[in-house]
Design a protein around this motif. Structure first.
Motif, PDB file in Angstrom:
ATOM      1  N   GLU A 156       0.836  -1.210   0.000  1.00 46.28           N
ATOM      2  CA  GLU A 156       0.000   0.000   0.000  1.00 46.28           C
ATOM      3  C   GLU A 156       0.871   1.260   0.000  1.00 46.28           C
ATOM      4  N   ALA A 157       1.909   1.276   0.813  1.00 50.13           N
ATOM      5  CA  ALA A 157       2.795   2.447   0.860  1.00 50.13           C
ATOM      6  C   ALA A 157       3.475   2.658  -0.487  1.00 50.13           C
ATOM      7  N   LEU A 158       3.969   1.603  -1.085  1.00 50.18           N
ATOM      8  CA  LEU A 158       4.634   1.719  -2.384  1.00 50.18           C
ATOM      9  C   LEU A 158       3.653   2.172  -3.465  1.00 50.18           C
ATOM     10  N   ARG A 159       2.444   1.644  -3.446  1.00 52.54           N
ATOM     11  CA  ARG A 159       1.433   2.059  -4.429  1.00 52.54           C
ATOM     12  C   ARG A 159       1.131   3.553  -4.312  1.00 52.54           C
ATOM     13  N   GLN A 160       1.180   4.073  -3.087  1.00 54.64           N
ATOM     14  CA  GLN A 160       0.907   5.489  -2.851  1.00 54.64           C
ATOM     15  C   GLN A 160       2.130   6.368  -3.083  1.00 54.64           C
ATOM     16  N   GLY A 161       3.244   5.763  -3.513  1.00 51.49           N
ATOM     17  CA  GLY A 161       4.445   6.524  -3.813  1.00 51.49           C
ATOM     18  C   GLY A 161       5.329   6.822  -2.618  1.00 51.49           C
ATOM     19  N   ARG A 162       5.017   6.253  -1.472  1.00 51.35           N
ATOM     20  CA  ARG A 162       5.859   6.463  -0.284  1.00 51.35           C
ATOM     21  C   ARG A 162       7.060   5.527  -0.330  1.00 51.35           C
ATOM     22  N   ARG A 163       8.157   5.967   0.215  1.00 47.52           N
ATOM     23  CA  ARG A 163       9.382   5.167   0.236  1.00 47.52           C
ATOM     24  C   ARG A 163       9.346   4.196   1.410  1.00 47.52           C
ATOM     25  N   VAL A 164       9.780   2.961   1.161  1.00 44.07           N
ATOM     26  CA  VAL A 164       9.875   1.933   2.201  1.00 44.07           C
ATOM     27  C   VAL A 164      11.282   1.356   2.142  1.00 44.07           C
ATOM     28  N   THR A 165      11.915   1.255   3.304  1.00 42.57           N
ATOM     29  CA  THR A 165      13.225   0.608   3.388  1.00 42.57           C
ATOM     30  C   THR A 165      13.201  -0.325   4.593  1.00 42.57           C
ATOM     31  N   ALA A 166      12.901  -1.573   4.337  1.00 44.67           N
ATOM     32  CA  ALA A 166      12.846  -2.596   5.387  1.00 44.67           C
ATOM     33  C   ALA A 166      13.496  -3.866   4.829  1.00 44.67           C
ATOM     34  N   THR A 167      14.796  -3.802   4.630  1.00 46.56           N
ATOM     35  CA  THR A 167      15.497  -4.909   3.976  1.00 46.56           C
ATOM     36  C   THR A 167      16.191  -5.847   4.952  1.00 46.56           C
ATOM     37  N   HIS A 168      16.086  -5.556   6.242  1.00 46.05           N
ATOM     38  CA  HIS A 168      16.649  -6.428   7.276  1.00 46.05           C
ATOM     39  C   HIS A 168      15.552  -6.680   8.300  1.00 46.05           C
ATOM     40  N   THR A 169      15.155  -7.924   8.433  1.00 47.43           N
ATOM     41  CA  THR A 169      14.037  -8.254   9.304  1.00 47.43           C
ATOM     42  C   THR A 169      14.418  -9.410  10.208  1.00 47.43           C
ATOM     43  N   LEU A 170      14.104  -9.286  11.478  1.00 49.51           N
ATOM     44  CA  LEU A 170      14.320 -10.349  12.453  1.00 49.51           C
ATOM     45  C   LEU A 170      12.939 -10.839  12.868  1.00 49.51           C
ATOM     46  N   ALA A 171      12.668 -12.129  12.680  1.00 49.52           N
ATOM     47  CA  ALA A 171      11.322 -12.638  12.967  1.00 49.52           C
ATOM     48  C   ALA A 171      11.372 -14.047  13.531  1.00 49.52           C
ATOM     49  N   VAL A 172      10.344 -14.362  14.273  1.00 51.34           N
ATOM     50  CA  VAL A 172      10.126 -15.716  14.783  1.00 51.34           C
ATOM     51  C   VAL A 172       8.877 -16.229  14.086  1.00 51.34           C
ATOM     52  N   GLY A 173       8.953 -17.419  13.514  1.00 48.41           N
ATOM     53  CA  GLY A 173       7.788 -17.929  12.816  1.00 48.41           C
ATOM     54  C   GLY A 173       8.010 -19.310  12.265  1.00 48.41           C
ATOM     55  N   CYS A 174       7.145 -19.684  11.367  1.00 46.90           N
ATOM     56  CA  CYS A 174       7.222 -20.983  10.711  1.00 46.90           C
ATOM     57  C   CYS A 174       8.085 -20.823   9.463  1.00 46.90           C
ATOM     58  N   PHE A 175       9.326 -21.292   9.535  1.00 46.45           N
ATOM     59  CA  PHE A 175      10.275 -21.185   8.435  1.00 46.45           C
ATOM     60  C   PHE A 175      10.980 -22.518   8.242  1.00 46.45           C
ATOM     61  N   CYS A 176      11.439 -22.757   7.028  1.00 50.72           N
ATOM     62  CA  CYS A 176      12.268 -23.916   6.710  1.00 50.72           C
ATOM     63  C   CYS A 176      13.597 -23.400   6.158  1.00 50.72           C
ATOM     64  N   ALA A 177      14.686 -24.044   6.540  1.00 50.30           N
ATOM     65  CA  ALA A 177      16.007 -23.622   6.081  1.00 50.30           C
ATOM     66  C   ALA A 177      16.075 -23.644   4.559  1.00 50.30           C
ATOM     67  N   TRP A 178      16.679 -22.623   3.963  1.00 52.16           N
ATOM     68  CA  TRP A 178      16.804 -22.529   2.511  1.00 52.16           C
ATOM     69  C   TRP A 178      18.015 -23.304   2.032  1.00 52.16           C
ATOM     70  N   GLN A 179      19.124 -23.158   2.750  1.00 48.44           N
ATOM     71  CA  GLN A 179      20.331 -23.880   2.367  1.00 48.44           C
ATOM     72  C   GLN A 179      20.243 -25.298   2.906  1.00 48.44           C
ATOM     73  N   ASN A 180      20.773 -26.231   2.129  1.00 46.97           N
ATOM     74  CA  ASN A 180      20.830 -27.620   2.586  1.00 46.97           C
ATOM     75  C   ASN A 180      21.934 -27.737   3.616  1.00 46.97           C
ATOM     76  N   ALA A 181      21.662 -28.524   4.646  1.00 41.87           N
ATOM     77  CA  ALA A 181      22.662 -28.737   5.699  1.00 41.87           C
ATOM     78  C   ALA A 181      23.856 -29.502   5.141  1.00 41.87           C
ATOM     79  N   GLU A 182      25.038 -29.133   5.580  1.00 46.74           N
ATOM     80  CA  GLU A 182      26.242 -29.837   5.145  1.00 46.74           C
ATOM     81  C   GLU A 182      26.278 -31.210   5.808  1.00 46.74           C
ATOM     82  N   PRO A 183      26.655 -32.270   5.055  1.00 45.15           N
ATOM     83  CA  PRO A 183      26.697 -33.608   5.653  1.00 45.15           C
ATOM     84  C   PRO A 183      27.831 -33.749   6.628  1.00 45.15           C
TER      85      PRO A 183
END
Length: 190
Positions: free
Chosen positions: A163-190
């Protein structure tokens, strides 16, 4: 004979309780295991759009997903709602599937353009995740769809950003710390 009835009933109740506990343990191991109480740091610094999409243009949302991740179930319903709401409002939707994984997006999301792994996406910490570039081609948001075990429009970070971007407002939130339901993207090293 009457004392046998309470014994049989007690045994049936005990077996039923053991069966319920076993079913709960299976469900928790299969579906809730991905929910982590450890914060995950999403850092968008290395992410880049492919050259053909870089630069000024529409707002671009890139969905990072792993078909084997149970966290996608609720997330994909929310994403389908986002596509329905914002696709006609100048937002283009793309999907990046975890490299080496097998699977397809649900029918409701197959209109999203698939992309190969983005430059920098090999450093993704976890999925599902989303990156949003503004009309100038600058990364505006990178991180999860929401915080918590489930994702929907009431707890989502994405609607306010779009919504902010559609209205032409600037958003800078490129670093986020969160707790949630996530799965690792990188495969674990054997």
């Amino acid at each position: 004979m009457p004392p046998a009835k309470p014994l049989v009933l007690g045994l049936v109740l005990l077996l039923g309780a053991a069966g319920l506990w076993q079913a709960y343990a299976w469900y928790q191991a299969r579906y809730i295991r991905a929910f982590s109480d450890q914060p995950t740091l999403f850092s968008g610094e290395p992410l880049r759009l492919p050259e053909r999409l870089a630069g000024p243009g529409p707002i671009r949302l890139v969905h990072f997903w792993d078909p084997a991740c149970p966290c996608n179930v609720g997330n994909q319903q929310h994403l389908a709602e986002l596509v329905e709401r914002f696709a006609d409002q100048g937002v283009k939707f793309y999907g990046v599937q975890k490299p080496g994984s097998q699977g397809q997006l649900p029918v409701t999301l197959q209109a999203m353009e698939p992309l190969p792994a983005l430059p920098g996406s090999e450093q993704l910490p976890a999925s599902p995740a989303v990156a949003i570039w503004d009309r100038d081609g600058a990364l505006a948001y990178f991180g999860p769809y929401s915080e918590g075990a489930v994702c929907n429009s009431s707890n989502s970070f994405i609607e306010p950003v779009l919504e902010a971007l559609r209205q032409g407002r600037r958003v800078t939130a490129t670093h986020t710390l969160a707790v949630g339901c996530f799965c690792a993207w990188q495969n674990a090293e054997p």
